[in-house]
Design an enzyme around this catalytic site. Structure first.
Site, short mmCIF file in Angstrom:
data_model
loop_
_atom_site.label_atom_id
_atom_site.label_comp_id
_atom_site.label_asym_id
_atom_site.label_seq_id
_atom_site.Cartn_x
_atom_site.Cartn_y
_atom_site.Cartn_z
N ASP A 24 0.75 -1.22 0.07
CA ASP A 24 0.01 -0.16 -0.10
C ASP A 24 0.77 1.33 -0.13
O ASP A 24 2.02 1.35 0.52
CB ASP A 24 -1.04 -0.06 1.31
CG ASP A 24 -2.01 1.03 1.12
OD1 ASP A 24 -2.44 1.38 0.12
OD2 ASP A 24 -2.66 1.33 2.01
N ASN A 28 -10.85 -2.67 -5.39
CA ASN A 28 -9.96 -1.74 -6.26
C ASN A 28 -10.76 -1.23 -7.71
O ASN A 28 -10.46 -0.44 -8.61
CB ASN A 28 -8.78 -2.04 -6.42
CG ASN A 28 -7.87 -1.94 -5.02
OD1 ASN A 28 -6.84 -2.75 -4.98
ND2 ASN A 28 -8.10 -0.75 -4.35
C1 IPE Z 1 -5.41 -2.57 -0.22
O1 IPE Z 1 -5.08 -1.31 -0.28
C2 IPE Z 1 -5.52 -3.39 -1.64
C3 IPE Z 1 -4.13 -3.50 -2.01
C4 IPE Z 1 -3.02 -3.23 -1.63
C5 IPE Z 1 -4.02 -4.17 -3.53
P1 IPE Z 1 -6.37 -0.14 -0.48
O2 IPE Z 1 -5.51 1.09 -0.83
O3 IPE Z 1 -7.31 -0.61 -1.67
O4 IPE Z 1 -7.14 -0.26 0.88
P2 IPE Z 1 -7.92 0.77 1.64
O5 IPE Z 1 -8.78 1.49 0.75
O6 IPE Z 1 -6.86 1.78 2.13
O7 IPE Z 1 -8.46 0.09 2.82
C1 IPE Z 2 -1.69 0.25 -3.37
O1 IPE Z 2 -1.32 1.55 -3.53
C2 IPE Z 2 -1.93 -0.39 -4.91
C3 IPE Z 2 -3.36 -0.74 -5.06
C4 IPE Z 2 -4.10 -0.69 -4.12
C5 IPE Z 2 -3.53 -1.01 -6.46
P1 IPE Z 2 -2.49 2.56 -3.41
O2 IPE Z 2 -2.74 2.85 -4.99
O3 IPE Z 2 -3.75 2.17 -2.61
O4 IPE Z 2 -1.92 3.86 -2.99
P2 IPE Z 2 -2.47 4.98 -1.80
O5 IPE Z 2 -2.86 4.16 -0.55
O6 IPE Z 2 -3.45 5.57 -2.36
O7 IPE Z 2 -1.45 5.73 -1.49
MG MG Z 3 -4.08 2.43 -0.48
#
Ligand code: IPE
Ligand code: IPE
Ligand code: MG
Length: 250
Positions: free
Chosen positions: A14, A62
């Site tokens: 993340d 996502n």
């Molecule tokens: C969790 O991260 C999913 C992945 C790392 C693929 P998200 O960014 O989607 O989770 P939330 O929205 O912070 O809970």
């Molecule tokens: C994790 O990084 C990757 C996916 C969930 C696909 P994020 O895209 O959630 O990055 P933040 O949490 O918005 O910084």
């Molecule tokens: Mg995230």
């Protein structure tokens, strides 16, 4: 006592978007650099002798992100699968995928299926990509598959226990999850491996995923090695046995 190296590590990767935003770059730039972290961490895990590495790359939820970001992520996934194929094949890595894979576009699905199939006999390390994955969705699917067997008369409902449900999950063949790492400072599970997390050690780090490289993994493994995993027992009971096997539910 627990062995100091986890057999199975799961990572919630993340913080890509925030990494890019901090640099006034589009979010996708964070995903691009995050793919470098995937390469680095996979290589390190393989060298360390970790048996299974499961990476949360794209959740069921996502899909609701802006269409441009989803499309760009799918292209990055395709590029990753194409670019990493030689490394995976040369290093005896078995690629495996969990999640609602039918939802993935053919540009991801085709190279994914091919690499999973071609690496299926490898014994080096199992690299599992959680794609279009949700822990609750995965449990619902497992429950449905057991219900279908009961309805068909091929499964006795009394045979549905912790082991049977665990085997019905897509992770059923993997070693038990020992360590979960989440980057970016968030302290939540976000629908990742809900069942498998039952006795995993949780490590949350403030580093954003694109900055998470081997040195950070080493620190997480040190934190893991310092934990006492009791599985419901007492410390003195653990001292009396040298079992490092996760007890079953019984
Ligand atoms: C969790 O991260 C999913 C992945 C790392 C693929 P998200 O960014 O989607 O989770 P939330 O929205 O912070 O809970
Ligand atoms: C994790 O990084 C990757 C996916 C969930 C696909 P994020 O895209 O959630 O990055 P933040 O949490 O918005 O910084
Ligand atoms: Mg995230």
């Amino acid at each position: 006592m627990a062995t100091s190296l986890p057999r199975h590590v799961g990572i919630i990767m993340d913080g890509n978007g925030r990494w890019a935003q901090l640099r006034r770059q589009p979010r996708i730039e964070g995903h691009r650099v995050g793919a470098q972290s995937v390469r680095d961490i996979t290589r390190a895990a393989r060298q360390l002798g970790i048996e299974a590495l499961t990476l949360y790359a794209f959740s069921s939820q996502n899909w609701s992100r802006p269409v441009d970001e989803v499309a760009a992520l799918m292209e990055l996934l395709r590029d990753y699968l194409v670019d990493e194929r030689p490394e995976i094949m040369d290093n005896q890595i078995r690629l495996f995928a969990i999640g609602d894979l039918e939802r993935l576009p053919a540009l991801v699905r085709d190279p994914l299926d091919a690499l999973c199939r071609d690496s299926a006999h490898h014994r080096g390390m199992t690299l599992t990509l959680a794609l279009s994955y949700g822990g609750r969705e995965s449990l619902a699917r497992a429950a449905r598959s057991l219900a279908v067997q009961v309805a068909a008369g091929t499964l006795d409902p009394r045979a549905i226990d912790v082991e049977a449900l665990g085997r019905a999950l897509p992770t059923g063949e993997l070693p038990p999850l020992d360590l979960l790492i989440r980057t970016s400072g968030e302290q939540r599970i976000s629908n990742f491996m809900l069942w498998e997390l039952a006795y995993a050690e949780l490590v949350f780090v403030d580093v954003l995923w694109p900055d998470f490289r081997r040195a950070e993994l080493d620190r997480c493994l040190e934190a893991y090695a310092a934990r006492e995993r009791r599985f419901g027992l007492t410390s003195s009971q653990l001292a009396d046995t040298d079992s490092d096997v996760e007890p079953t539910s019984g």
